[in-house]
Write a protein that holds these residues in place. Structure first.
Motif, PDB file in Angstrom:
ATOM      1  N   PRO A 252       0.733  -1.209   0.106  1.00 46.63           N
ATOM      2  CA  PRO A 252       0.011   0.159  -0.033  1.00 46.63           C
ATOM      3  C   PRO A 252       0.903   1.146  -0.058  1.00 46.63           C
ATOM      4  N   GLY A 253       2.004   1.130   0.540  1.00 45.12           N
ATOM      5  CA  GLY A 253       3.017   2.261   0.313  1.00 45.12           C
ATOM      6  C   GLY A 253       3.382   2.826  -1.058  1.00 45.12           C
ATOM      7  N   ILE A 254       2.998   1.926  -2.165  1.00 44.96           N
ATOM      8  CA  ILE A 254       3.253   2.296  -3.287  1.00 44.96           C
ATOM      9  C   ILE A 254       2.164   3.225  -3.907  1.00 44.96           C
ATOM     10  N   LEU A 255       1.054   2.921  -3.486  1.00 43.65           N
ATOM     11  CA  LEU A 255      -0.100   3.619  -3.729  1.00 43.65           C
ATOM     12  C   LEU A 255      -0.133   5.019  -3.185  1.00 43.65           C
ATOM     13  N   ILE A 256       0.073   5.008  -1.833  1.00 39.98           N
ATOM     14  CA  ILE A 256       0.474   6.465  -1.118  1.00 39.98           C
ATOM     15  C   ILE A 256       1.580   7.320  -1.833  1.00 39.98           C
ATOM     16  N   HIS A 257       2.508   6.609  -2.128  1.00 40.31           N
ATOM     17  CA  HIS A 257       3.660   7.219  -3.080  1.00 40.31           C
ATOM     18  C   HIS A 257       3.167   8.074  -4.329  1.00 40.31           C
ATOM     19  N   GLN A 258       2.251   7.209  -4.814  1.00 38.36           N
ATOM     20  CA  GLN A 258       1.562   7.782  -6.513  1.00 38.36           C
ATOM     21  C   GLN A 258       0.730   8.961  -6.102  1.00 38.36           C
ATOM     22  N   LEU A 259       0.038   8.618  -4.897  1.00 33.13           N
ATOM     23  CA  LEU A 259      -1.030   9.893  -4.691  1.00 33.13           C
ATOM     24  C   LEU A 259      -0.264  10.966  -4.269  1.00 33.13           C
ATOM     25  N   ARG A 260       0.945  10.908  -3.513  1.00 34.23           N
ATOM     26  CA  ARG A 260       1.639  12.097  -3.378  1.00 34.23           C
ATOM     27  C   ARG A 260       2.397  12.644  -4.320  1.00 34.23           C
ATOM     28  N   GLN A 261       2.754  11.969  -5.385  1.00 32.66           N
ATOM     29  CA  GLN A 261       3.374  12.520  -6.615  1.00 32.66           C
ATOM     30  C   GLN A 261       2.243  13.056  -7.453  1.00 32.66           C
ATOM     31  N   GLU A 267      -7.296   7.845 -11.692  1.00 30.01           N
ATOM     32  CA  GLU A 267      -6.350   7.234 -12.355  1.00 30.01           C
ATOM     33  C   GLU A 267      -5.770   6.109 -11.717  1.00 30.01           C
ATOM     34  N   LEU A 268      -5.385   6.253 -10.460  1.00 28.50           N
ATOM     35  CA  LEU A 268      -4.966   5.100  -9.699  1.00 28.50           C
ATOM     36  C   LEU A 268      -5.790   3.840  -9.873  1.00 28.50           C
ATOM     37  N   ASP A 269      -6.963   4.248  -9.655  1.00 28.43           N
ATOM     38  CA  ASP A 269      -8.243   3.119  -9.842  1.00 28.43           C
ATOM     39  C   ASP A 269      -8.104   2.561 -11.208  1.00 28.43           C
ATOM     40  N   ARG A 270      -7.918   3.135 -12.002  1.00 27.04           N
ATOM     41  CA  ARG A 270      -7.907   2.751 -13.516  1.00 27.04           C
ATOM     42  C   ARG A 270      -6.729   1.814 -13.709  1.00 27.04           C
ATOM     43  N   ILE A 271      -5.697   2.075 -13.138  1.00 20.98           N
ATOM     44  CA  ILE A 271      -4.375   1.379 -13.571  1.00 20.98           C
ATOM     45  C   ILE A 271      -4.273   0.132 -12.632  1.00 20.98           C
ATOM     46  N   LEU A 272      -4.838   0.354 -11.451  1.00 25.22           N
ATOM     47  CA  LEU A 272      -4.857  -0.961 -10.884  1.00 25.22           C
ATOM     48  C   LEU A 272      -5.622  -2.103 -11.185  1.00 25.22           C
TER      49      LEU A 272
END
Length: 403
Positions: A252-261, A267-272
């Motif tokens: 889940p840290g990857i997802l937090i990182h992408q949101l912070r970026q 977009e995150l939902d679509r990619i996952l």
């Protein structure tokens, strides 16, 4: 009794008409339909067939018409000179696959306005699936008023999991808000468990099974005595195994990182959900058949996608095993599980220390509803054809008979 089954997905729909003969649902449908809303940008592929016949095309509809545009397809069953069952009343019940029933529904349930409202309220938990089921329920309610409809929930089979398997290590207040592991593909996991008991000629109550539902969506279930004690999907169908276009479990840290970026939630939902899994790693397709063909042609990323899929599958089979005191059978089902000999072979490779040993000839021979183990293997490996529609019809019959 005739039971119509509607199995609506996010981009496709399957439907079957079953007949109850001598108190049991006949496994061979009287009629089937398959609908692909993504066939072409302006065309939906609709095919039907009657028992004993081949698939024939039904007039297409624009994809944007959605399930409501399929009214003529269902009406053709009871209207017109070639109607299979003249008169809507010739259908005694309609069963629907509903992906998410939350914590409220632990068994198939006759649909009422309250049930319909609850399915709508659960849309945020399965936004790609529950809306399609709801649309089908409302359409058939309009086309065939007065005919009882039954919801068969994909989550119901897993509702008896122990709390240690069902809850997340998050603040307990979140669990009180309904954030827990629900599990999915329960209709097929339960069917595979019952079918495995028949194939092994042993009581289901004494069996320890790991069932592998492998298709565009993938999940495992650890089944003890006919009950699910653990599964790989969780709060949503995104958790667990690597899938066709879904990532499965990630840090889940990857997802937090992408949101912070700066990546948006959408977009995150679509990619996952749509750009990961086999499709994301291979860069080619979410279809295992395409990945295998590319592997044979030397495509390195296709080979990586396959290896990653197998690694995560084997790892989580091991996780399921820890919830059983022994293993009697490993079951493969779903589009990949039933049809991909390379996936079964790679999954079972070097598992002799667990008592798993498959016969390469049996494995390569397009097996269906059979045992592909070597004669002396301690743990049996079964290939079982998914029969979700038949299972839904059988559950529908049980509800109407008060069982």
């Amino acid at each position: 009794m005739n039971i119509l089954v509607i199995n609506a997905g996010s981009s496709s729909l399957k439907s079957s008409l079953f007949q109850v003969v001598e108190g049991k649902v006949d496994a061979t449908p009287l009629w089937q339909a398959q609908v692909d809303f993504t066939y072409r940008p302006e065309e939906t592929l609709i095919q039907t067939r009657r028992r004993g016949g081949g698939w024939v095309s039904f007039p297409s509809i624009p994809p944007q018409a959605g399930i409501n545009g399929l009214a003529p397809l269902f009406q053709s069953l009871w209207q017109g000179e070639e109607a299979l069952l003249p008169g809507a009343k010739a259908i005694d019940a309609i069963g629907h696959r509903v992906v998410h029933g939350g914590s409220l529904y632990q068994r198939p349930t006759q649909i009422s306005p309250i049930v319909e409202q609850t399915i709508e309220q659960l849309i945020p938990l399965a936004p790609a699936h529950n809306p399609a089921a709801l649309e089908g329920i409302r359409l058939l309610g309009h086309l065939a008023p007065g005919i009882p409809q039954v919801a068969v929930f994909d989550t119901a089979f897993h509702q008896q999991m122990p709390a240690a398997a069902a809850l997340y290590p998050l603040p307990y207040a979140w669990a009180e808000q309904g954030i827990r592991r629900y599990g999915f593909h329960g209709i097929n996991h339960e069917y595979c468990a019952r079918r495995a008991a028949e194939l092994l000629n042993r009581p289901l109550s004494e069996l320890r099974l790991i069932t592998c539902h492998l298709g565009n969506g993938c999940s495992l279930a650890a089944i003890r005595g006919g009950k699910s004690v653990d599964t790989t999907m969780g709060y949503t169908p995104l958790e667990g195994l690597m899938m066709g276009s879904r990532s499965g479990s990630v840090d889940p840290g990857i997802l937090i990182h992408q949101l912070r970026q700066g990546m948006s939630v959408e977009e995150l939902d679509r990619i996952l959900n749509r750009e990961s899994g086999l499709k994301g790693v291979s860069g080619l397709s979410s279809d295992m058949r395409t990945v295998l063909e590319a592997m044979e042609a030397g495509h390195k990323r296709a080979e990586l996608a396959f290896d990653l899929f197998i690694h995560r599958l084997r790892s989580q089979i091991g996780s399921m095993l820890m919830n059983l005191d022994r293993l009697d059978a490993l079951v493969f089902s779903g589009g990949i599980g039933e049809n991909s000999a390379p996936v079964r072979a790679a999954t079972c490779a070097d598992l002799g220390f667990l008592g798993i040993q498959i016969d390469p000839v049996l494995n390569a021979g397009s097996p269906r509803n059979c045992d592909i183990s070597t004669f002396d293997a301690a743990v049996r490996v079964l290939v079982i054809s998914a029969q979700e529609d038949w299972a839904i019809a059988t559950a529908c019959q049980a509800v109407l008979q008060g069982e």
